[in-house]
Structures are given as structure tokens and as C-alpha cells.
Design an enzyme around this catalytic site. Structure first.
Site, PDB file in Angstrom:
ATOM      1  N   ARG A 177     -76.129 -18.689 -11.405  1.00 14.50           N
ATOM      2  CA  ARG A 177     -76.290 -19.924 -10.630  1.00 14.50           C
ATOM      3  C   ARG A 177     -77.517 -20.673 -11.144  1.00 14.50           C
ATOM      4  O   ARG A 177     -78.651 -20.274 -10.892  1.00 14.50           O
ATOM      5  CB  ARG A 177     -76.440 -19.626  -9.137  1.00 14.50           C
ATOM      6  CG  ARG A 177     -76.714 -20.887  -8.316  1.00 14.50           C
ATOM      7  CD  ARG A 177     -76.400 -20.765  -6.833  1.00 14.50           C
ATOM      8  NE  ARG A 177     -77.258 -19.865  -6.119  1.00 14.50           N
ATOM      9  CZ  ARG A 177     -77.316 -19.804  -4.765  1.00 14.50           C
ATOM     10  NH1 ARG A 177     -76.562 -20.602  -4.042  1.00 14.50           N
ATOM     11  NH2 ARG A 177     -78.108 -18.932  -4.182  1.00 14.50           N
TER      12      ARG A 177
ATOM     13  N   ASP B 277     -83.588 -16.596   1.543  1.00 14.49           N
ATOM     14  CA  ASP B 277     -83.896 -17.396   0.360  1.00 14.49           C
ATOM     15  C   ASP B 277     -84.190 -18.821   0.796  1.00 14.49           C
ATOM     16  O   ASP B 277     -84.398 -19.090   1.986  1.00 14.49           O
ATOM     17  CB  ASP B 277     -82.775 -17.317  -0.678  1.00 14.49           C
ATOM     18  CG  ASP B 277     -81.450 -17.911  -0.192  1.00 14.49           C
ATOM     19  OD1 ASP B 277     -81.436 -18.622   0.831  1.00 14.49           O
ATOM     20  OD2 ASP B 277     -80.421 -17.668  -0.852  1.00 14.49           O
TER      21      ASP B 277
END
Length: 521
Positions: free
Chosen positions: A160, A443
């Protein structure tokens, strides 16, 4: 070549910052950065239009794409046919080994939300990926050593890169900062694409934070150019798009269509999607106000509509539909574990029953729980793309029905948002993008929804269950009280400053990672 690398060049950095990689960055920057900036500008135009009274909806100009029954995405690629369990995490050396060894089918190697984009993390993470693919990776704490299992037991790597909005200040082309997206993509593609092909897989990606099919078209053009530039067969790249922004939920089919020769499906998130709901309707008052974030489950009406539409859309076009995150970290407390594992099992059971082909976990200890649920539904089949969900019909009104979400705004919810955001930002500013907080792996998405809710509640002058009104003064006081509970107040000085900047500013900051990144040299 007019590429300047301004970051320090440590040992082995030349293996990633090769002439081949820098040349590709130069080509992509010159070809596409102006278009990237233009599309970011269109995001701002949409926000302004919504503030003026225009509402999100399915695009009339792309109706023919949605109505055409013929087109399909490319068939699933080697290594990502069976995706029943995917583990996510940053690309530090220990996590790289643990994720690949976890028993999950796929590892989302995260250069975005679970990564602080320091120069060392940007390049060091790429070195770890290269070493994993060439089986040169190991790690030792002094008391424990980590090494890879045999290749046939390893998860497939899906990288990603950073979102379109994030810059890379340490690589300049023609004196201009480059795109973090293009840098992350190009560094991995140049170093590892052919190696992955040689292993019988390919260069696979997760694409974050997109808001329109035009942004997907940009990615597809980047893929075509990169494959041609490096002599990699066209269509080798496969990309899964995270539908984690509110506008993208209305363009799912169009996004698949634009990427169809490179598409590997769509993913349904939670925190980022809710964060985007607030950001998109920041001036819409209480109509799009969310209660305490932990009370907004995937079964509330507007979230249910979003996930049902995603499965229906993906399977209609032959693509994988991947479910959301189980962020729980196994605890030493059996009672905590029992309750958490039951919730995760129920959530994954809902996803598998709805037709999702797999789902995410954040910790190796959750892989088995997720796998067992999907095993019970899939059996020996690699996926359930053939489950078309033709019973599903979702309207724009259902996607927009945030007002019917049950729940209230409480002091406990406000305190949780403040504490989690402060704890996360403290470690982010220290160079770590994923951290366990209150038995959950957090996150940047968690910090984004936390500070966005506070910004929304303060703007709307929400009254808490205690009778207090959410105000600047209340948030500042709670921040100081929560820091006092954590101990070592000096550790949170920078985090407090950043948190208050993005939670209390009169003008909403689109992404907290932008002012956060400015704090790095």
C-alpha cells in the site's frame, strides 16, 4: 536525469534508489504530477459544492458504465486468488517476517496509514521488502531470532503506497517535491516487480484514499507507463482499491472499470470511511454528525448500505470484495480475550455470510479466528465471487442516511478520542506508524476519526451526557487530564500541539499527516 535525492544515503540505499528507480520516478512525475494536483483540486471543489447545497450521488455521466452488463475486471492473479485472511502492518523488519509467516493468505505491506513516512522508513521499508522476496531477511532481538518459513507457507505481498495527497520531500524532480504515491510505487516496482514475476506472482498493490474514478484512471495510466518503461507485461500489476472515502462509495463500479485490466477488487474500511463522512460534510451541521465512534458499527444503516453495495458491485464485475479490520491484539487477560474473540468472530461471520471473499486482521494471533470463519463458508473454494448478491439494491439516500445512526456523544467517548489520538501521535512523531492502544492495533485512520469527531462536535456545540458542551476549553482540559494519566507529560508535548492544531482549528485540516509530515526535516 533531473532527480535530486536530498535524504541521507545510508548503507544499501543504492539498491532501492537505483538509476532505474529514479528514472521511473522522473518519468512518472513529469507525466502525471500536474494531473495529480489537478485532481486534488477537484476534491476541494466538491467540498465547496456540498457546502453550497449540492449532495453526493451516483454520477449521471457514467450511467452507461453501470448499466453495461458485459465488462469484467481481469481474472484473479496468482497468489491473490484466495484471500480469505489478509494481515496488515508496516514494513519494519520484524513485522515483515511475522506477517509473511502469519498463516494469512495476503500481507498488506503498509507504506501509508501504519507507517510514519520518515526517510529511513520510506527507503528502509523497501529494503525489507526486497530482502523478503530474495529471502535475505532475518531479525534478532538478542534473545529471539526471526526467519522466514518456506515460500509455499508465506503470505503474498501487496504493497500500500501513500495516498495521492502526500508528498515526498526527499526526492525532487526539476526542483519539485514528488508524490509519495508515485515514489512508493516506483521504488517497489523497479526493485521487485520482475523478482515477483520470477516467483510466479506479481507486483500487487492496495490503493488508498481515492475519491473518484478519475483518480483511479490516473493510477491505471501510471501502471501502463511503468510497465512499458521497465518492460513488464501489461496487466501484470494488480491493484485493490480501498473504498474508504465517502465520495468513492458512489463511484465503485466506475473505479473498477477504470482499473479493470489491473483490478483485484475493492476493500471496505471503517474508521477512514467515517472520517471521510465528517470531512465531506464538515459544514452540514448535525445531519452528518456521528455519535461515539465505538458505537458506530458496520451494521448501522449507512454502513450496512455501503458494505452491501461493495460486495454486490465487486461480484457483478468478477472482482474480490475484501472486508474490514479486526484490530484486536490478544491480551494476557483471558476475560478480555474471550469477549474480544467473540466480537471478532461475529463480525467475520457477518462478512463471510454477506459474500465477502476475505477480511483483514492486524495481529498474527487473529489469523486463525478469521480463517476458520471463512473456511466454514468457502470450504475448498478460493473465494465466493460467484455469489452475485443480486438481491441487493442500494440507493444514494441509503448511503447518505447518517442521521438514523443510533448512539450518543458521551464524555467517555470524547476522552477516548483524545487519549487515543494523543498516544498515537506521540509514537507517530517518533517514527512508528502502528501501535497497540487499549488492546487494539491503531494506525493513522484511528487518529483521523478521533480528531475529526472532536472537530465536528466542537463546531456543532454538542452537549455531552454530562451536560457539558464540547468547546475548545473542554478539549484542552481533557487533553491535559489524559496526558497526566499517561505519565511523563514531556513525551506528549509535540503530540498535544499537533492534536490541538488538527482537532480545534477553525478551518478543517484535510489530513493530519500533512502538518505532521512538515514537522520532519
Amino acid at each position: 536525469m533531473s532527480v535530486d535525492v536530498t535524504g541521507p544515503l545510508h548503507e544499501r540505499y543504492d539498491e532501492i534508489l537505483s538509476e532505474r528507480a529514479l528514472s521511473l520516478i522522473e518519468t512518472l512525475h513529469r507525466s502525471y504530477d500536474a494531473r495529480r494536483r489537478e485532481l486534488l483540486g477537484k476534491r476541494a471543489e466538491r467540498i465547496a459544492a456540498i457546502a453550497a447545497g449540492t449532495e453526493l450521488g451516483f454520477l449521471p455521466e457514467t450511467q452507461q458504465i453501470r448499466d453495461d452488463p458485459q465488462w469484467r475486471v481481469a481474472p484473479p492473479a496468482p497468489g491473490i486468488v484466495d484471500r480469505r485472511v489478509e494481515i496488515t502492518g508496516p514494513t519494519d523488519r520484524k513485522m515483515t517476517i511475522n506477517a509473511l509467516n502469519s498463516g494469512a493468505k495476503v500481507w498488506l505491506a503498509d507504506q501509508e496509514d501504519a507507517n510514519t513516512p520518515t526517510w529511513e522508513n520510506v527507503v528502509g521499508g523497501q529494503l525489507n521488502l526486497l530482502d523478503a522476496i530474495t529471502r535475505k531477511i532475518d531479525f534478532s532481538t538478542g534473545t529471539k531470532s526471526y526467519a522466514l518459513k518456506p515460500d509455499d507457507e508465506l503470505a503474498t505481498i501487496v504493497v500500500r503506497p501513500r495516498g495521492w495527497h502526500l508528498p515526498e520531500k526527499h526526492i525532487l524532480v526539476d526542483g519539485e517535491e514528488t508524490s509519495g504515491s508515485l515514489v512508493d510505487f516506483a521504488l517497489y516496482f523497479a526493485a521487485c516487480a520482475q523478482l515477483q514475476l520470477d516467483r510466479g506472482q506479481g507486483p500487487y498493490f492496495y490503493l488508498p484514499k481515492m475519491e473518484s474514478h478519475l483518480e483511479a484512471r490516473l493510477w491505471n495510466d501510471v501502471f501502463v507507463t511503468a510497465q512499458e518503461a521497465l518492460g513488464i507485461p501489461r496487466g501484470t500489476i494488480r491493484a485493490t482499491v480501498l473504498i474508504e472515502t465517502y465520495p468513492a462509495a458512489f463511484e465503485m463500479e466506475e473505479i473498477l472499470y477504470e482499473l479493470r485490466e489491473h483490478s483485484a477488487g475493492l476493500n471496505a474500511g471503517r474508521w477512514d470511511y467515517m472520517f471521510s463522512v465528517i470531512k465531506t460534510h464538515r459544514t452540514s451541521g448535525t445531519a452528518f454528525q456521528l455519535p461515539d465512534r465505538n458505537s458506530v458499527t458496520m451494521t448501522v444503516p449507512f454502513m450496512r448500505a455501503y458494505t452491501e453495495l461493495l460486495v454486490r458491485t465487486c461480484h457483478k464485475r468478477g472482482a474480490h470484495a475484501i472486508g474490514g479490520m479486526a484490530a484486536f491484539i490478544p491480551s494476557k487477560d483471558p476475560a478480555v480475550n474471550e469477549q474480544a474473540f467473540a466480537k471478532v468472530q461475529a463480525d467475520k461471520t457477518r462478512e463471510a455470510g454477506d459474500g465477502f471473499d476475505g477480511s483483514w486482521v492486524a495481529h498474527p494471533g487473529m489469523v486463525e479466528t478469521c480463517r476458520k470463519v471463512f473456511d466454514s463458508v468457502l470450504g475448498d473454494r478460493p473465494n465466493q465471487i460467484d455469489k452475485l448478491r443480486e438481491d441487493v439494491t442500494v440507493t444514494a439516500e441509503q448511503l447518505l442516511d447518517v442521521a438514523s445512526t443510533p448512539g450518543e456523544v458521551t464524555e467517555a467517548g470524547l476522552r477516548n478520542n483524545v487519549s487515543v489520538a494523543l498516544q498515537y501521535l506521540a509514537v507517530w512523531l517518533d517514527g512508528t506508524g502502528a501501535v497497540g492502544i487499549f488492546n487494539l492495533m491503531e494506525d493513522a485512520a484511528t487518529a483521523e476519526i478521533s480528531r475529526s469527531q472532536i472537530w465536528q462536535w466542537r463546531r456543532n456545540q454538542v452537549t455531552l451526557d454530562t451536560g457539558d458542551t464540547v468547546s475548545t476549553e473542554l478539549v484542552e482540559r481533557i487533553a491535559d487530564e489524559e496526558i497526566a494519566k499517561l505519565g511523563d507529560p514531556a513525551r506528549y508535548t509535540a503530540a498535544r500541539s499537533l492534536f490541538l492544531e488538527v482537532a480545534l482549528a477553525d478551518e478543517y485540516v484535510d489530513f493530519l499527516t500533512l502538518p505532521a509530515y512538515e514537522r520532519f526535516s
